[in-house]
Design a protein around this motif. Structure first.
Motif, PDB file in Angstrom:
ATOM      1  N   SER A 112       1.514   1.248   6.184  1.00 33.30           N
ATOM      2  CA  SER A 112       1.666   1.422   4.729  1.00 33.30           C
ATOM      3  C   SER A 112       2.975   0.845   4.197  1.00 33.30           C
ATOM      4  CB  SER A 112       1.582   2.911   4.376  1.00 33.30           C
ATOM      5  OG  SER A 112       0.268   3.382   4.627  1.00 33.30           O
ATOM      6  N   ILE A 113       4.100   1.305   4.748  1.00 33.58           N
ATOM      7  CA  ILE A 113       5.384   0.862   4.172  1.00 33.58           C
ATOM      8  C   ILE A 113       5.576  -0.650   4.349  1.00 33.58           C
ATOM      9  CG2 ILE A 113       7.895   1.023   4.429  1.00 33.58           C
ATOM     10  CD1 ILE A 113       7.613   3.965   4.644  1.00 33.58           C
ATOM     11  N   GLY A 114       5.428  -1.140   5.571  1.00 34.67           N
ATOM     12  CA  GLY A 114       5.679  -2.571   5.814  1.00 34.67           C
ATOM     13  C   GLY A 114       4.801  -3.463   4.945  1.00 34.67           C
ATOM     14  N   PRO A 115       3.467  -3.301   5.030  1.00 30.24           N
ATOM     15  CA  PRO A 115       2.603  -4.178   4.234  1.00 30.24           C
ATOM     16  C   PRO A 115       2.819  -4.047   2.714  1.00 30.24           C
ATOM     17  CG  PRO A 115       1.357  -3.168   6.018  1.00 30.24           C
ATOM     18  CD  PRO A 115       2.704  -2.510   6.019  1.00 30.24           C
TER      19      PRO A 115
ATOM     20  N   THR B 115       4.489   1.088  -3.713  1.00 28.95           N
ATOM     21  CA  THR B 115       5.806   1.275  -3.091  1.00 28.95           C
ATOM     22  C   THR B 115       6.459   2.557  -3.607  1.00 28.95           C
ATOM     23  OG1 THR B 115       6.119  -1.069  -2.692  1.00 28.95           O
ATOM     24  CG2 THR B 115       8.119   0.242  -2.936  1.00 28.95           C
ATOM     25  N   ARG B 116       6.432   2.767  -4.908  1.00 27.93           N
ATOM     26  CA  ARG B 116       7.028   3.986  -5.473  1.00 27.93           C
ATOM     27  C   ARG B 116       6.271   5.228  -4.994  1.00 27.93           C
ATOM     28  NH1 ARG B 116       7.413   0.236  -9.561  1.00 27.93           N
ATOM     29  NH2 ARG B 116       5.542   0.919 -10.664  1.00 27.93           N
ATOM     30  N   ARG B 117       4.964   5.119  -4.866  1.00 21.55           N
ATOM     31  CA  ARG B 117       4.190   6.263  -4.357  1.00 21.55           C
ATOM     32  C   ARG B 117       4.609   6.596  -2.914  1.00 21.55           C
ATOM     33  NH1 ARG B 117       0.121   7.901  -1.380  1.00 21.55           N
ATOM     34  NH2 ARG B 117      -0.132   5.852  -0.430  1.00 21.55           N
ATOM     35  N   LEU B 118       4.818   5.550  -2.115  1.00 24.21           N
ATOM     36  CA  LEU B 118       5.230   5.769  -0.717  1.00 24.21           C
ATOM     37  C   LEU B 118       6.623   6.396  -0.641  1.00 24.21           C
ATOM     38  CD1 LEU B 118       3.803   2.455   0.780  1.00 24.21           C
ATOM     39  CD2 LEU B 118       3.011   4.781   1.306  1.00 24.21           C
ATOM     40  N   TYR B 119       7.511   6.035  -1.566  1.00 22.13           N
ATOM     41  CA  TYR B 119       8.809   6.714  -1.621  1.00 22.13           C
ATOM     42  C   TYR B 119       8.614   8.204  -1.886  1.00 22.13           C
ATOM     43  CZ  TYR B 119      12.177   2.921  -1.151  1.00 22.13           C
ATOM     44  OH  TYR B 119      12.955   1.923  -0.640  1.00 22.13           O
ATOM     45  N   GLY B 120       7.645   8.529  -2.723  1.00 23.23           N
ATOM     46  CA  GLY B 120       7.364   9.944  -2.997  1.00 23.23           C
ATOM     47  C   GLY B 120       6.905  10.671  -1.738  1.00 23.23           C
ATOM     48  N   VAL B 121       6.068   9.990  -0.935  1.00 21.59           N
ATOM     49  CA  VAL B 121       5.592  10.587   0.328  1.00 21.59           C
ATOM     50  C   VAL B 121       6.787  10.824   1.264  1.00 21.59           C
ATOM     51  CG1 VAL B 121       4.157  10.201   2.378  1.00 21.59           C
ATOM     52  CG2 VAL B 121       3.305   9.530   0.115  1.00 21.59           C
ATOM     53  N   MET B 122       7.644   9.810   1.385  1.00 20.09           N
ATOM     54  CA  MET B 122       8.820   9.959   2.261  1.00 20.09           C
ATOM     55  C   MET B 122       9.747  11.057   1.746  1.00 20.09           C
ATOM     56  SD  MET B 122      10.181   6.251   3.493  1.00 20.09           S
ATOM     57  CE  MET B 122      10.038   5.342   1.957  1.00 20.09           C
ATOM     58  N   ASN B 123       9.934  11.093   0.436  1.00 17.80           N
ATOM     59  CA  ASN B 123      10.862  12.074  -0.128  1.00 17.80           C
ATOM     60  C   ASN B 123      10.374  13.499   0.130  1.00 17.80           C
ATOM     61  OD1 ASN B 123      13.408  11.967  -1.761  1.00 17.80           O
ATOM     62  ND2 ASN B 123      12.254  13.476  -2.926  1.00 17.80           N
ATOM     63  N   ALA B 124       9.052  13.712  -0.052  1.00 16.39           N
ATOM     64  CA  ALA B 124       8.490  15.052   0.188  1.00 16.39           C
ATOM     65  C   ALA B 124       8.678  15.437   1.650  1.00 16.39           C
ATOM     66  CB  ALA B 124       7.004  15.066  -0.183  1.00 16.39           C
ATOM     67  N   ARG B 125       8.460  14.495   2.552  1.00 14.92           N
ATOM     68  CA  ARG B 125       8.641  14.766   3.985  1.00 14.92           C
ATOM     69  C   ARG B 125      10.113  15.095   4.293  1.00 14.92           C
ATOM     70  NH1 ARG B 125       6.731  16.501   8.774  1.00 14.92           N
ATOM     71  NH2 ARG B 125       7.619  15.374  10.511  1.00 14.92           N
ATOM     72  N   LEU B 126      11.016  14.293   3.742  1.00 11.75           N
ATOM     73  CA  LEU B 126      12.435  14.432   4.088  1.00 11.75           C
ATOM     74  C   LEU B 126      13.105  15.591   3.346  1.00 11.75           C
ATOM     75  CD1 LEU B 126      13.209  10.615   4.290  1.00 11.75           C
ATOM     76  CD2 LEU B 126      13.242  12.254   6.202  1.00 11.75           C
ATOM     77  N   GLU B 127      12.388  16.205   2.420  1.00  6.35           N
ATOM     78  CA  GLU B 127      12.875  17.471   1.839  1.00  6.35           C
ATOM     79  C   GLU B 127      12.691  18.601   2.842  1.00  6.35           C
ATOM     80  OE1 GLU B 127      10.639  17.818  -1.754  1.00  6.35           O
ATOM     81  OE2 GLU B 127      12.181  16.840  -2.975  1.00  6.35           O
ATOM     82  N   LYS B 128      11.750  18.391   3.799  1.00  3.90           N
ATOM     83  CA  LYS B 128      11.415  19.464   4.755  1.00  3.90           C
ATOM     84  C   LYS B 128      12.091  19.268   6.111  1.00  3.90           C
ATOM     85  CE  LYS B 128       6.780  19.374   3.681  1.00  3.90           C
ATOM     86  NZ  LYS B 128       5.839  18.690   3.490  1.00  3.90           N
TER      87      LYS B 128
END
Ligand SMILES: N[C@@H](CCC(=O)N[C@@H](CS)C(=O)NCC(=O)O)C(=O)O
Length: 205
Positions: A106-109, A136-149
């Motif tokens: 997801s992120i790379g492509p 890309t912005r949606r994927l940042y949201g996925v990463m951000n939610a993960r890295l909040e935990k």
């Protein structure tokens, strides 16, 4: 000795960062993808898809040389070779592989296409800019939610972070303000401060 075939791109830097983090000796063979070195038969024999990165390890698992292409496969290989940056527990290992695959699939492509249409395409294509910029912005949201935990993508620092960091370091290319994603920014700053990462991000120099 390991030979790293690479160029100054996020996919190439995943491997130079990993080699630096593992403290493995390696030599760098630049493959200039802007002038077509990736299509030379000697390189295609190692990397059949004509893309960097690739490695040749003179000391493969059976003591014989081994060549590898695809950055995710190379990261898993180096983690297995050194016993570093991939958890030993089965549950921890699959969590790390899950986030590594998220980067690869997801992120790379998506970031790659965003870079192409936002910075390099000769023609401005609003549909493509919106499609890949939005993803890309949606994927940042996925990463951000993960890295909040969790502190790092798979809990502890490892190959999923090493694969993802060089792509996030190009946030200006995909026009994302890290301040809008505070957990990603916290993660990014922690990884950027690691001396091995700083060395690996300068390869091929
Ligand atoms: N899935 C591959 C992607 C590799 C890739 O796209 N490499 C780019 C540079 S970042 C490349 O070699 N491009 C040359 C080309 O497309 O001709 C991996 O992760 O190793």
């Amino acid at each position: 000795m390991i030979t790293l075939y690479t160029w100054g791109t996020p996919n190439g830097r995943k491997i130079s960062v990993m080699l630096e983090e593992c403290g493995l000796e390696y030599r760098v063979q630049p493959i200039d993808i802007t002038r077509g070195d990736q299509f030379q038969p000697a390189f295609v024999a190692i990397s059949p898809n004509s893309k960097i990165p690739a490695i040749v390890d003179d000391q493969g698992p059976d003591g014989e040389p081994i060549s590898l292409f695809e950055s995710g496969a190379i990261l898993i290989y180096l983690a297995a070779k050194t016993g570093k940056f991939l958890p030993a527990s089965i549950r921890g290992k699959y969590e790390a592989l899950e986030w590594l695959m998220f980067q690869m699939a997801s992120i790379g492509p998506s970031f790659g296409q965003a870079h192409h249409f936002m910075r390099f395409a000769k023609e401005k294509v609003p549909y493509a800019i919106e499609r890949f910029g939005g993803e890309t912005r949606r994927l940042y949201g996925v990463m951000n939610a993960r890295l909040e935990k969790v502190e790092y993508l798979a809990g502890e620092y490892g190959i999923a972070d090493i694969a993802t960091f060089p792509w996030v370091s190009r946030h200006e290319f995909h026009e994302v303000d890290l301040l809008l994603f505070p957990a990603v920014k916290r993660w990014f700053d922690a990884i950027a401060a690691r001396p091995a990462v700083q060395r690996g991000m300068k390869v091929p120099g």
